[in-house]
Design a protein around this motif. Structure first.
Motif, PDB file in Angstrom:
ATOM      1  N   GLY A 351       0.784  -1.220   0.000  1.00  0.00           N
ATOM      2  CA  GLY A 351       0.000   0.000   0.000  1.00  0.00           C
ATOM      3  C   GLY A 351       0.821   1.277   0.000  1.00  0.00           C
ATOM      4  N   PHE A 352       0.173   2.350   0.465  1.00  0.00           N
ATOM      5  CA  PHE A 352       0.742   3.691   0.380  1.00  0.00           C
ATOM      6  C   PHE A 352       0.533   4.410   1.712  1.00  0.00           C
ATOM      7  CE2 PHE A 352      -0.348   2.230  -3.774  1.00  0.00           C
ATOM      8  CZ  PHE A 352       0.692   2.649  -4.582  1.00  0.00           C
ATOM      9  N   ARG A 353       1.333   5.421   1.944  1.00  0.00           N
ATOM     10  CA  ARG A 353       1.244   6.186   3.191  1.00  0.00           C
ATOM     11  C   ARG A 353       0.120   7.214   3.117  1.00  0.00           C
ATOM     12  NH1 ARG A 353       5.471   5.456   6.656  1.00  0.00           N
ATOM     13  NH2 ARG A 353       7.341   4.453   5.826  1.00  0.00           N
ATOM     14  N   ASN A 354      -0.635   7.294   4.186  1.00  0.00           N
ATOM     15  CA  ASN A 354      -1.633   8.332   4.356  1.00  0.00           C
ATOM     16  C   ASN A 354      -1.023   9.439   5.222  1.00  0.00           C
ATOM     17  OD1 ASN A 354      -4.062   9.650   4.186  1.00  0.00           O
ATOM     18  ND2 ASN A 354      -5.158   8.281   5.577  1.00  0.00           N
ATOM     19  N   MET A 355      -1.688  10.585   5.305  1.00  0.00           N
ATOM     20  CA  MET A 355      -1.202  11.644   6.185  1.00  0.00           C
ATOM     21  C   MET A 355      -1.632  11.367   7.619  1.00  0.00           C
ATOM     22  SD  MET A 355      -1.106  15.360   4.386  1.00  0.00           S
ATOM     23  CE  MET A 355      -2.877  15.597   4.359  1.00  0.00           C
ATOM     24  N   GLY A 356      -0.677  11.389   8.527  1.00  0.00           N
ATOM     25  CA  GLY A 356      -0.967  11.150   9.923  1.00  0.00           C
ATOM     26  C   GLY A 356       0.288  10.822  10.697  1.00  0.00           C
ATOM     27  N   PRO A 357       0.177  10.607  12.003  1.00  0.00           N
ATOM     28  CA  PRO A 357       1.341  10.388  12.853  1.00  0.00           C
ATOM     29  C   PRO A 357       1.711   8.918  13.031  1.00  0.00           C
ATOM     30  CG  PRO A 357      -0.587  10.698  14.218  1.00  0.00           C
ATOM     31  CD  PRO A 357      -1.058  10.817  12.786  1.00  0.00           C
ATOM     32  N   PRO A 359       2.873   4.852  12.323  1.00  0.00           N
ATOM     33  CA  PRO A 359       4.109   4.302  11.767  1.00  0.00           C
ATOM     34  C   PRO A 359       4.054   4.061  10.259  1.00  0.00           C
ATOM     35  CG  PRO A 359       2.917   2.640  13.030  1.00  0.00           C
ATOM     36  CD  PRO A 359       2.248   3.942  13.304  1.00  0.00           C
ATOM     37  N   ASP A 360       2.850   3.888   9.700  1.00  0.00           N
ATOM     38  CA  ASP A 360       2.718   3.693   8.263  1.00  0.00           C
ATOM     39  C   ASP A 360       2.210   4.959   7.572  1.00  0.00           C
ATOM     40  OD1 ASP A 360       0.254   3.580   9.423  1.00  0.00           O
ATOM     41  OD2 ASP A 360      -0.507   1.948   8.182  1.00  0.00           O
ATOM     42  N   GLU A 361       2.319   6.107   8.255  1.00  0.00           N
ATOM     43  CA  GLU A 361       1.832   7.373   7.725  1.00  0.00           C
ATOM     44  C   GLU A 361       2.959   8.401   7.660  1.00  0.00           C
ATOM     45  OE1 GLU A 361      -2.773   7.437   9.258  1.00  0.00           O
ATOM     46  OE2 GLU A 361      -1.233   7.908  10.743  1.00  0.00           O
ATOM     47  N   GLU A 362       2.643   9.581   7.139  1.00  0.00           N
ATOM     48  CA  GLU A 362       3.586  10.693   7.121  1.00  0.00           C
ATOM     49  C   GLU A 362       2.825  11.975   7.443  1.00  0.00           C
ATOM     50  OE1 GLU A 362       5.294  10.246   3.287  1.00  0.00           O
ATOM     51  OE2 GLU A 362       3.499  10.878   2.207  1.00  0.00           O
ATOM     52  N   LEU A 363       3.472  12.873   8.170  1.00  0.00           N
ATOM     53  CA  LEU A 363       2.782  14.078   8.635  1.00  0.00           C
ATOM     54  C   LEU A 363       2.440  15.027   7.499  1.00  0.00           C
ATOM     55  CD1 LEU A 363       4.752  14.805  11.930  1.00  0.00           C
ATOM     56  CD2 LEU A 363       2.457  13.826  11.681  1.00  0.00           C
ATOM     57  N   CYS A 364       3.208  14.975   6.422  1.00  0.00           N
ATOM     58  CA  CYS A 364       2.942  15.816   5.262  1.00  0.00           C
ATOM     59  C   CYS A 364       3.616  15.182   4.052  1.00  0.00           C
ATOM     60  CB  CYS A 364       3.467  17.236   5.481  1.00  0.00           C
ATOM     61  SG  CYS A 364       5.276  17.375   5.487  1.00  0.00           S
ATOM     62  N   PRO A 365       3.238  15.568   2.843  1.00  0.00           N
ATOM     63  CA  PRO A 365       3.941  15.074   1.668  1.00  0.00           C
ATOM     64  C   PRO A 365       5.423  15.430   1.759  1.00  0.00           C
ATOM     65  CG  PRO A 365       1.903  16.157   1.031  1.00  0.00           C
ATOM     66  CD  PRO A 365       2.092  16.431   2.491  1.00  0.00           C
ATOM     67  N   LEU A 367       7.716  16.319  -0.210  1.00  0.00           N
ATOM     68  CA  LEU A 367       8.223  17.441  -0.991  1.00  0.00           C
ATOM     69  C   LEU A 367       7.960  18.790  -0.328  1.00  0.00           C
ATOM     70  CD1 LEU A 367       9.726  18.001  -3.632  1.00  0.00           C
ATOM     71  CD2 LEU A 367       7.514  18.153  -4.774  1.00  0.00           C
ATOM     72  N   MET A 368       6.959  18.852   0.545  1.00  0.00           N
ATOM     73  CA  MET A 368       6.664  20.138   1.184  1.00  0.00           C
ATOM     74  C   MET A 368       7.117  20.169   2.641  1.00  0.00           C
ATOM     75  SD  MET A 368       2.620  20.264   2.129  1.00  0.00           S
ATOM     76  CE  MET A 368       3.040  21.543   3.306  1.00  0.00           C
ATOM     77  N   ALA A 369       7.994  19.247   3.025  1.00  0.00           N
ATOM     78  CA  ALA A 369       8.436  19.173   4.423  1.00  0.00           C
ATOM     79  C   ALA A 369       9.060  20.487   4.884  1.00  0.00           C
ATOM     80  CB  ALA A 369       9.418  18.026   4.600  1.00  0.00           C
ATOM     81  N   SER A 370       9.817  21.157   4.014  1.00  0.00           N
ATOM     82  CA  SER A 370      10.485  22.399   4.405  1.00  0.00           C
ATOM     83  C   SER A 370       9.505  23.547   4.611  1.00  0.00           C
ATOM     84  CB  SER A 370      11.526  22.791   3.348  1.00  0.00           C
ATOM     85  OG  SER A 370      10.891  23.061   2.105  1.00  0.00           O
ATOM     86  N   LEU A 371       8.271  23.393   4.118  1.00  0.00           N
ATOM     87  CA  LEU A 371       7.257  24.442   4.256  1.00  0.00           C
ATOM     88  C   LEU A 371       6.207  24.108   5.304  1.00  0.00           C
ATOM     89  CD1 LEU A 371       6.503  25.172   0.486  1.00  0.00           C
ATOM     90  CD2 LEU A 371       7.983  26.485   2.001  1.00  0.00           C
ATOM     91  N   ALA A 372       6.280  22.918   5.883  1.00  0.00           N
ATOM     92  CA  ALA A 372       5.198  22.436   6.733  1.00  0.00           C
ATOM     93  C   ALA A 372       4.917  23.363   7.906  1.00  0.00           C
ATOM     94  CB  ALA A 372       5.507  21.029   7.228  1.00  0.00           C
ATOM     95  N   ASP A 373       5.959  24.013   8.459  1.00  0.00           N
ATOM     96  CA  ASP A 373       5.736  24.855   9.632  1.00  0.00           C
ATOM     97  C   ASP A 373       5.007  26.154   9.300  1.00  0.00           C
ATOM     98  OD1 ASP A 373       7.746  26.136   8.266  1.00  0.00           O
ATOM     99  OD2 ASP A 373       9.151  26.220   9.949  1.00  0.00           O
ATOM    100  N   ARG A 374       4.745  26.399   8.035  1.00  0.00           N
ATOM    101  CA  ARG A 374       3.972  27.580   7.644  1.00  0.00           C
ATOM    102  C   ARG A 374       2.461  27.317   7.670  1.00  0.00           C
ATOM    103  NH1 ARG A 374       7.487  31.362   4.847  1.00  0.00           N
ATOM    104  NH2 ARG A 374       5.573  32.469   4.273  1.00  0.00           N
ATOM    105  N   PHE A 375       2.077  26.069   7.970  1.00  0.00           N
ATOM    106  CA  PHE A 375       0.666  25.699   7.906  1.00  0.00           C
ATOM    107  C   PHE A 375       0.201  25.103   9.229  1.00  0.00           C
ATOM    108  CE2 PHE A 375       2.320  25.577   3.595  1.00  0.00           C
ATOM    109  CZ  PHE A 375       1.383  26.347   2.917  1.00  0.00           C
ATOM    110  N   ALA A 376      -1.089  25.258   9.495  1.00  0.00           N
ATOM    111  CA  ALA A 376      -1.683  24.755  10.736  1.00  0.00           C
ATOM    112  C   ALA A 376      -1.698  23.230  10.739  1.00  0.00           C
ATOM    113  CB  ALA A 376      -3.103  25.292  10.887  1.00  0.00           C
ATOM    114  N   THR A 377      -1.609  22.668  11.934  1.00  0.00           N
ATOM    115  CA  THR A 377      -1.665  21.219  12.086  1.00  0.00           C
ATOM    116  C   THR A 377      -2.715  20.851  13.127  1.00  0.00           C
ATOM    117  OG1 THR A 377       0.079  21.250  13.769  1.00  0.00           O
ATOM    118  CG2 THR A 377       0.765  20.897  11.484  1.00  0.00           C
ATOM    119  N   GLU A 378      -3.181  19.623  13.050  1.00  0.00           N
ATOM    120  CA  GLU A 378      -4.071  19.094  14.068  1.00  0.00           C
ATOM    121  C   GLU A 378      -3.253  18.737  15.308  1.00  0.00           C
ATOM    122  OE1 GLU A 378      -6.784  16.094  12.781  1.00  0.00           O
ATOM    123  OE2 GLU A 378      -7.109  17.007  10.808  1.00  0.00           O
ATOM    124  N   PRO A 379      -3.905  18.470  16.436  1.00  0.00           N
ATOM    125  CA  PRO A 379      -3.152  18.164  17.663  1.00  0.00           C
ATOM    126  C   PRO A 379      -2.173  17.008  17.529  1.00  0.00           C
ATOM    127  CG  PRO A 379      -5.438  18.633  18.205  1.00  0.00           C
ATOM    128  CD  PRO A 379      -5.353  18.614  16.708  1.00  0.00           C
TER     129      PRO A 379
END
Length: 458
Positions: A351-357, A359-365, A367-379
């Motif tokens: 399968g593929f990774r979904n967005m989330g915290p 072990p099989d997920e990722e907090l953001c795509p 490619l945009m990891a360097s920009l992630a702190d410019r956007f709101a996140t869930e708890p």
């Protein structure tokens, strides 16, 4: 902080899209059909737009109604429908006469190539995005995307549709061998390792990892290509499971469910995910399950079984052997028994990774990891996504950024990478982009004549 561009600034596009698979292709069509004045440029990593090129297996189908295509739910009269594609290819009546519920995957891939061909003037192929940053040009905050080849692109908005990241779980992720690979690489890697047909290079044994539709399709494909090869499917669940195709469950792929899911709490979303999981994950359609079971039964009847399914088995160690093969150590999850299987290669239908915290997920795509702190996140750390697929900026000077086809964790199972709601999502994105760009500073809308001239020049 925003950065300022250097001399030689490229043209500024209203919409800069990363990826030109079905998600962003559907968006390009939606923009055209609403006669949008917005300028767009899409970057595609492959030499040409393709859909699942590594999994165009003989006999495999798309598993959803053909009219859930790039356009029909949004605009049934569109020239870009699958039905019109069949008509223009001279195959409509023949296709309607097929004794099959769903179209062949090969034919749907041809449909995607055909539709993408109308938009070649908007796409730069062989341009894999490597870096995304925010820069400033004449006082306007823009996205700058730099590709692996060094080309730079500027956009007032960014639409990310690169597809989801393949999930390679432990311990497979520790092996640096071309003989352990994700299903997205199946056909090219098979050709590399065996020649692809089994003539002269038939493997002794192979492993398929996973319990999904793709895992079953891979097991069947390998058994057909290599009739003397031992093919073993290993899955952590008790065995292979029938997909939930109840029409009541299938309403999870309705826009009303997407709206309901979006409004649900995170706890509610987890409950809905658990219910909807068998409609798309860790399960397979009845036709391929029946074919696989009959294949195994007949081989057993002949006293020559070569295809196996091993349930309740979890890999604990994967290593390359001295002769270049792959040793897999498995733990039986309920009895504690351990076994070792040595194979010529292992295909990961994981399968593929979904967005989330998780072990099989990722907090953001990625490619945009360097920009992630410019956007709101869930708890829990995942990006917060609006109903129109836009991220919520928290830093000044952040231009609009949209996710296309990456939002299952916020919009539910209909955003899980299938075609089910593709055209309706494209309509939502097109409306949102038009609204955000209506008063964008520095933007001068091209006229109909300007657009026609640009298309003719392309």
């Amino acid at each position: 902080m925003s950065e300022t561009t250097t001399p030689g600034t490229p043209d500024v596009h209203d919409i800069l899209g990363i990826g030109f698979g079905p998600a962003n292709l559907a968006l390009a069509i939606a923009l055209e059909e609403r006669d949008s004045p917005l300028t767009a440029r899409f970057l595609e990593a492959r030499p040409s737009p393709e859909w699942q090129p590594g999994m165009l297996l003989d006999g495999s189908d798309i598993q959803n109604h053909p009219s859930r295509d790039l356009v029909t739910l949004r605009n049934p009269r569109s020239r870009y429908s699958f039905l019109n594609y069949l008509h223009e290819q001279g195959r409509l009546l023949r296709h309607l006469n097929l004794p099959s519920e769903f179209p062949l995957r090969k034919e749907y891939a041809g449909y995607i190539r055909w539709a993408a061909g109308f938009f070649s003037h908007l796409v730069d192929c062989d341009q894999r995005a490597d870096r995304v940053r925010i820069t400033e040009v004449a006082g306007e905050s823009l996205y700058e995307v730099t590709t692996v080849s060094g080309r730079r692109y500027l956009g007032r908005t960014l639409v990310m549709g690169p597809g989801r990241t393949p999930y390679v779980p432990a311990p497979y992720d520790t092996v640096r061998s071309r003989r352990v690979f994700h299903l997205t690489q199946y056909l090219p890697r098979l050709t590399e390792l065996t020649g692809g047909t089994g003539e002269g290079r038939e493997p002794e044994s192979v492993a398929v990892i996973g319990g999904s539709q793709s895992a079953v399709e891979l097991a069947l494909d390998l058994s057909r290509r290599f009739p003397r090869t031992r093919v073993t499917t290993y899955t952590r669940s008790h065995s292979l499971r029938l997909k939930d195709t109840s029409p009541f469950s299938e309403e999870g792929y309705f826009p009303e469910f997407t709206d309901y899911y979006f409004r649900a709490s995170r706890e509610g979303k987890r409950a809905l995910d658990a219910y909807m999981h068998p409609t798309n994950y860790s399960s397979a359609d009845g036709d391929v399950l029946r074919e696989l079971y009959l294949t195994m039964y007949e081989q057993e009847l002949d006293g020559d079984q070569r295809v196996f399914v091993r349930g309740n088995h979890e890999a604990v160690r994967v290593a390359e052997t001295g002769d270049g093969r792959i040793a897999l150590d498995f733990l039986e999850r309920h009895t504690g028994e351990t076994i070792t299987d040595t194979v010529d290669f292992a295909v990961l239908a994981t399968g593929f990774r979904n967005m989330g915290p998780g072990p099989d997920e990722e907090l953001c795509p990625p490619l945009m990891a360097s920009l992630a702190d410019r956007f709101a996140t869930e708890p829990d750390g995942r990006l917060e996504v609006d109903a129109d697929y836009a991220l919520r900026p928290v830093a000044d000077g952040t231009p609009p950024l949209f996710l296309n086809g990456l939002c299952e964790s916020s919009h539910g199972i209909g955003d899980a990478g299938s075609f089910s709601l593709l055209s309706l999502r494209a309509a939502t994105l097109a409306d949102a982009l038009a609204g955000r760009l209506a008063s964008a500073p520095g933007r001068t809308a091209p006229t109909r004549t300007d657009r026609a001239a640009a298309l003719a020049a392309a």
